[in-house]
Design a protein around this motif. Structure first.
Motif, mmCIF file in Angstrom:
data_model
loop_
_atom_site.group_PDB
_atom_site.id
_atom_site.type_symbol
_atom_site.label_atom_id
_atom_site.label_comp_id
_atom_site.label_asym_id
_atom_site.label_seq_id
_atom_site.Cartn_x
_atom_site.Cartn_y
_atom_site.Cartn_z
ATOM 1 N N MET A 1 28.853 6.993 21.659
ATOM 2 C CA MET A 1 29.798 8.042 21.319
ATOM 3 C C MET A 1 30.248 7.886 19.870
ATOM 4 S SD MET A 1 33.318 8.998 23.233
ATOM 5 C CE MET A 1 34.678 8.630 22.177
ATOM 6 N N GLU A 2 30.286 8.965 19.176
ATOM 7 C CA GLU A 2 30.704 8.959 17.772
ATOM 8 C C GLU A 2 32.226 9.086 17.694
ATOM 9 O OE1 GLU A 2 30.382 12.151 14.255
ATOM 10 O OE2 GLU A 2 28.493 11.600 15.199
ATOM 11 N N ASP A 3 32.863 8.200 16.911
ATOM 12 C CA ASP A 3 34.305 8.298 16.726
ATOM 13 C C ASP A 3 34.622 9.499 15.861
ATOM 14 O OD1 ASP A 3 34.880 6.034 18.184
ATOM 15 O OD2 ASP A 3 34.705 4.708 16.456
ATOM 16 N N LYS A 4 35.645 10.229 16.241
ATOM 17 C CA LYS A 4 36.068 11.392 15.473
ATOM 18 C C LYS A 4 37.514 11.216 15.064
ATOM 19 C CE LYS A 4 32.791 14.518 17.394
ATOM 20 N NZ LYS A 4 32.409 15.855 17.571
ATOM 21 N N GLY A 5 37.838 11.733 13.915
ATOM 22 C CA GLY A 5 39.214 11.679 13.459
ATOM 23 C C GLY A 5 40.078 12.644 14.241
ATOM 24 N N ARG A 6 41.370 12.468 14.087
ATOM 25 C CA ARG A 6 42.296 13.389 14.739
ATOM 26 C C ARG A 6 43.395 13.775 13.758
ATOM 27 N NH1 ARG A 6 43.850 8.337 16.462
ATOM 28 N NH2 ARG A 6 46.090 8.045 16.649
ATOM 29 N N PHE A 7 43.934 14.957 13.965
ATOM 30 C CA PHE A 7 44.944 15.540 13.094
ATOM 31 C C PHE A 7 46.170 15.806 13.948
ATOM 32 C CE2 PHE A 7 46.374 19.400 10.612
ATOM 33 C CZ PHE A 7 46.714 18.690 9.471
ATOM 34 N N GLU A 8 47.327 15.366 13.493
ATOM 35 C CA GLU A 8 48.523 15.588 14.298
ATOM 36 C C GLU A 8 49.716 15.976 13.440
ATOM 37 O OE1 GLU A 8 50.512 11.918 15.890
ATOM 38 O OE2 GLU A 8 48.613 11.024 15.291
ATOM 39 N N PHE A 9 50.638 16.684 14.071
ATOM 40 C CA PHE A 9 51.890 17.084 13.442
ATOM 41 C C PHE A 9 53.041 16.489 14.244
ATOM 42 C CE2 PHE A 9 49.121 20.569 12.172
ATOM 43 C CZ PHE A 9 49.458 20.713 10.835
ATOM 44 N N HIS A 10 54.076 16.084 13.547
ATOM 45 C CA HIS A 10 55.314 15.634 14.192
ATOM 46 C C HIS A 10 56.484 16.226 13.427
ATOM 47 C CE1 HIS A 10 53.621 12.648 16.911
ATOM 48 N NE2 HIS A 10 52.810 12.299 15.926
ATOM 49 N N THR A 11 57.464 16.698 14.156
ATOM 50 C CA THR A 11 58.701 17.124 13.504
ATOM 51 C C THR A 11 59.726 16.017 13.713
ATOM 52 O OG1 THR A 11 59.370 18.338 15.473
ATOM 53 C CG2 THR A 11 58.284 19.591 13.740
ATOM 54 N N VAL A 12 60.522 15.765 12.675
ATOM 55 C CA VAL A 12 61.485 14.663 12.713
ATOM 56 C C VAL A 12 62.823 15.137 12.151
ATOM 57 C CG1 VAL A 12 59.729 12.849 12.568
ATOM 58 C CG2 VAL A 12 60.690 13.791 10.480
ATOM 59 N N LEU A 13 63.843 14.329 12.388
ATOM 60 C CA LEU A 13 65.196 14.587 11.879
ATOM 61 C C LEU A 13 65.670 15.995 12.237
ATOM 62 C CD1 LEU A 13 64.962 12.805 8.415
ATOM 63 C CD2 LEU A 13 66.041 11.960 10.502
ATOM 64 N N ASP A 14 65.765 16.220 13.539
ATOM 65 C CA ASP A 14 66.227 17.519 14.058
ATOM 66 C C ASP A 14 65.396 18.683 13.538
ATOM 67 O OD1 ASP A 14 68.298 16.354 15.563
ATOM 68 O OD2 ASP A 14 69.593 16.279 13.786
ATOM 69 N N ASP A 15 64.106 18.503 13.502
ATOM 70 C CA ASP A 15 63.150 19.535 13.063
ATOM 71 C C ASP A 15 63.310 19.932 11.599
ATOM 72 O OD1 ASP A 15 61.978 19.576 15.562
ATOM 73 O OD2 ASP A 15 63.202 21.240 16.280
ATOM 74 N N ARG A 16 63.939 19.090 10.797
ATOM 75 C CA ARG A 16 64.084 19.400 9.372
ATOM 76 C C ARG A 16 62.807 19.102 8.595
ATOM 77 N NH1 ARG A 16 68.695 16.522 6.716
ATOM 78 N NH2 ARG A 16 68.033 17.837 4.997
ATOM 79 N N TYR A 17 62.001 18.196 9.086
ATOM 80 C CA TYR A 17 60.787 17.796 8.375
ATOM 81 C C TYR A 17 59.611 17.784 9.340
ATOM 82 C CZ TYR A 17 64.148 16.172 4.960
ATOM 83 O OH TYR A 17 65.175 16.107 4.065
ATOM 84 N N THR A 18 58.453 18.102 8.815
ATOM 85 C CA THR A 18 57.218 18.028 9.589
ATOM 86 C C THR A 18 56.275 17.066 8.886
ATOM 87 O OG1 THR A 18 57.454 20.305 10.348
ATOM 88 C CG2 THR A 18 55.265 19.333 10.509
ATOM 89 N N LEU A 19 55.756 16.132 9.655
ATOM 90 C CA LEU A 19 54.778 15.188 9.122
ATOM 91 C C LEU A 19 53.399 15.583 9.623
ATOM 92 C CD1 LEU A 19 56.665 11.884 9.937
ATOM 93 C CD2 LEU A 19 56.530 13.023 7.735
ATOM 94 N N ALA A 20 52.438 15.578 8.747
ATOM 95 C CA ALA A 20 51.053 15.825 9.133
ATOM 96 C C ALA A 20 50.280 14.547 8.856
ATOM 97 C CB ALA A 20 50.466 16.972 8.325
ATOM 98 N N ALA A 21 49.455 14.148 9.807
ATOM 99 C CA ALA A 21 48.710 12.901 9.654
ATOM 100 C C ALA A 21 47.265 13.094 10.100
ATOM 101 C CB ALA A 21 49.361 11.797 10.469
ATOM 102 N N ILE A 22 46.373 12.451 9.381
ATOM 103 C CA ILE A 22 44.958 12.419 9.748
ATOM 104 C C ILE A 22 44.628 10.969 10.055
ATOM 105 C CG2 ILE A 22 42.591 12.813 8.987
ATOM 106 C CD1 ILE A 22 43.729 14.898 7.030
#
Length: 58
Positions: A1-22
């Motif tokens: 099986m080939e490893d694949k990256g993943r992309f995710e979003f998280h909102t923090v501090l009462d939805d004031r900020y959004t973090l995007a991560a790969i």
């Protein structure tokens, strides 16, 4: 099986900020080519997305 990256979003501090991560991403291009092509494109896309989210927050 080939490893694949993943992309995710998280909102923090009462939805004031959004973090995007790969995670676990390995570009198919050699690093020096990726750095000056796709990486620049990703930066531009993420900055536009940041402006879009700022407009939605107002």
């Amino acid at each position: 099986m080939e490893d694949k990256g993943r992309f995710e979003f998280h909102t923090v501090l009462d939805d004031r900020y959004t973090l995007a991560a790969i995670h676990d991403f390995a570009p198919a291009l050699p690093w020096y080519i990726y750095l000056w092509t796709q990486a620049v494109g990703h930066l531009l896309v993420m900055r536009r997305y940041q402006r879009h989210l700022a407009r939605l927050a107002r």
